[in-house]
Scaffold this motif. Sequence first.
Motif, short mmCIF file in Angstrom:
data_model
loop_
_atom_site.label_atom_id
_atom_site.label_comp_id
_atom_site.label_asym_id
_atom_site.label_seq_id
_atom_site.Cartn_x
_atom_site.Cartn_y
_atom_site.Cartn_z
N GLN A 76 12.36 6.66 -1.45
CA GLN A 76 11.25 5.73 -1.29
C GLN A 76 10.26 6.23 -0.24
N LEU A 77 10.78 6.81 0.84
CA LEU A 77 9.91 7.39 1.86
C LEU A 77 9.00 8.46 1.25
N GLN A 78 9.58 9.32 0.45
CA GLN A 78 8.83 10.43 -0.12
C GLN A 78 7.83 9.97 -1.18
N LYS A 79 8.12 8.87 -1.86
CA LYS A 79 7.21 8.37 -2.89
C LYS A 79 6.07 7.57 -2.32
N LYS A 80 6.33 6.82 -1.25
CA LYS A 80 5.34 5.88 -0.72
C LYS A 80 4.59 6.38 0.50
N SER A 81 5.09 7.46 1.13
CA SER A 81 4.47 7.90 2.39
C SER A 81 4.57 9.40 2.57
N ASN A 82 3.63 9.92 3.34
CA ASN A 82 3.68 11.29 3.84
C ASN A 82 3.50 11.23 5.35
N PHE A 83 4.04 12.24 6.04
CA PHE A 83 3.97 12.28 7.49
C PHE A 83 3.39 13.63 7.91
N TYR A 84 2.35 13.58 8.75
CA TYR A 84 1.66 14.79 9.15
C TYR A 84 1.55 14.87 10.67
N ALA A 85 1.86 16.04 11.21
CA ALA A 85 1.72 16.28 12.65
C ALA A 85 0.60 17.29 12.87
N GLY A 86 0.06 17.31 14.10
CA GLY A 86 -0.91 18.33 14.47
C GLY A 86 -2.30 17.80 14.76
N ASP A 87 -3.16 18.72 15.12
CA ASP A 87 -4.53 18.41 15.49
C ASP A 87 -5.32 17.89 14.29
N TRP A 88 -6.27 17.00 14.54
CA TRP A 88 -7.04 16.38 13.46
C TRP A 88 -7.78 17.40 12.61
N SER A 89 -8.43 18.37 13.22
CA SER A 89 -9.20 19.33 12.43
C SER A 89 -8.28 20.13 11.51
N HIS A 90 -7.10 20.49 12.00
CA HIS A 90 -6.13 21.21 11.17
C HIS A 90 -5.57 20.29 10.07
N PHE A 91 -5.35 19.03 10.42
CA PHE A 91 -4.85 18.05 9.44
C PHE A 91 -5.85 17.88 8.29
N ALA B 242 0.83 -1.21 0.00
CA ALA B 242 0.00 0.00 0.00
C ALA B 242 0.86 1.26 0.00
N LYS B 243 0.25 2.36 -0.40
CA LYS B 243 0.83 3.68 -0.17
C LYS B 243 0.24 4.17 1.15
N VAL B 244 1.09 4.58 2.09
CA VAL B 244 0.61 4.85 3.44
C VAL B 244 1.06 6.22 3.93
N ASP B 245 0.11 6.99 4.43
CA ASP B 245 0.42 8.23 5.12
C ASP B 245 0.29 8.00 6.62
N PHE B 246 1.15 8.68 7.37
CA PHE B 246 1.18 8.55 8.82
C PHE B 246 0.85 9.89 9.46
N GLN B 247 -0.07 9.90 10.42
CA GLN B 247 -0.42 11.13 11.13
C GLN B 247 -0.34 10.89 12.62
N ASP B 248 0.29 11.82 13.33
CA ASP B 248 0.30 11.80 14.79
C ASP B 248 0.23 13.24 15.29
N TYR B 249 -0.31 13.41 16.47
CA TYR B 249 -0.45 14.76 17.01
C TYR B 249 0.91 15.43 17.18
#
Length: 306
Positions: free
Chosen positions: A199-214, A163-170
Motif C-alpha cells: 500500500q505504501l508503494q502504491k499510494k506514496s513515494n518518498f524523496y530525499a535531497g535538495d529541492w533543485s535535485h528533486f 489522495a495519492k501523496v508523495d513525501f519529500q524531505d531534505y
Amino acid sequence: MFKFNFEVNDSDSSDNTESPFKKPKVEQKTNSDSENDEKILWYEAEQIKPTKAILKSLDLYELNARELTFENVELRHLIAGFLLEDIKRHSDVDSQDIKKSEESHSDLIAGVYEGGAKIWECTDDLLKYLLQNYEKKHWENKVVLDLGCGSGLLGIYALKCGAKVDFQDYNKDVLEKITIPNVLLNLNETLTDDEKIDQLQKKSNFYAGDWSHFAKLTENFEKYDIILTSETIYNVKNQQKLLDTFRKQLKSDGIVLLAAKSHYFGVGGGLEQFVEFLKCGKDFRSTYLWQADENLKRGIIELKLQ
C-alpha cells in the motif's frame, strides 16, 4: 464545523514536539553555521524505498505515538522526544544528520540538516486550515506533494482522505526514522506486513535531497494537484529553488498551500518578505488565506501559476 479531541500524557511533557492544535510556543529555527557565505554542497536527490525492516519496530512505535481524532479522520504520529533520545543513544549510521543536530543543539545545519525531526507551529496552522476549509471528498483522486514534510502530518491527512501523496524531505534519515513510520502508523492495522508495504508503494513515494535535485529527478513524473508546505521559506537563499520546484511540479491548474511565520529570527526569511519576492517574478500570484497575530505573526498563502 469540525471537532477534534486528543489526550496528552504526562510522559509527553518533555517532548520536543508541540502537539498539533495546542497553542504553540514561539520557537524559531536558528542556523548554527556561521560560515553562511561558504559554498554549501547540498544532498543529491534520491527516492527512498520503504522496506520490511522498518516494520520490526512498529510495535515500539505503537507504544510511543500520539493520537489525534477529528470528524471521521484519525491521525497518529510518533513522539519526537522518544525518537530523538533513541537516536542519540545509538550510533546508527542511517541517522547521523539528526544525531549531529541534537549534539550541536541546532535545528539547522546548512547542507546537513533542515529541522525535519520537529513539528513546527505552522504545520499545526495549515492542518487546522485544511480541516476547516476542505471536505474529505475534496482529496479523493488528488495527487498531492508534502514538500519539506518532516513528520508528514499534512500529507498523511490528505492520504487518509483519499489522495495519492508523495513525501519529500531534505534528510533521508528523517524520512526513514520519522515520516515513513508515521505513515505506517496510519495504515489499517488489519493489513499484513506485505500488504502495508504494498500500500505504501502504491499510494506514496518518498524523496530525499535538495529541492533543485528533486525537481530534476522527478521532472518526467506526474505533476501535482496540490503542494502542501510548511516552514520552508526561512532561508532566503533557497527561496528561488523552492519556487522553481513549485513551477516544475505543479499542474497548470494546481495550487500551493504554504504556511510560514512572518519572520524567522537569525535566519532572514519570512512570509511578508517571501510575498514581496513573489511579486518580483512572473510565475505565481499569491493570496493570503489566514493570518494570526498572537505571539509571533504567522500566515497561510495560496499560490497559483499565472
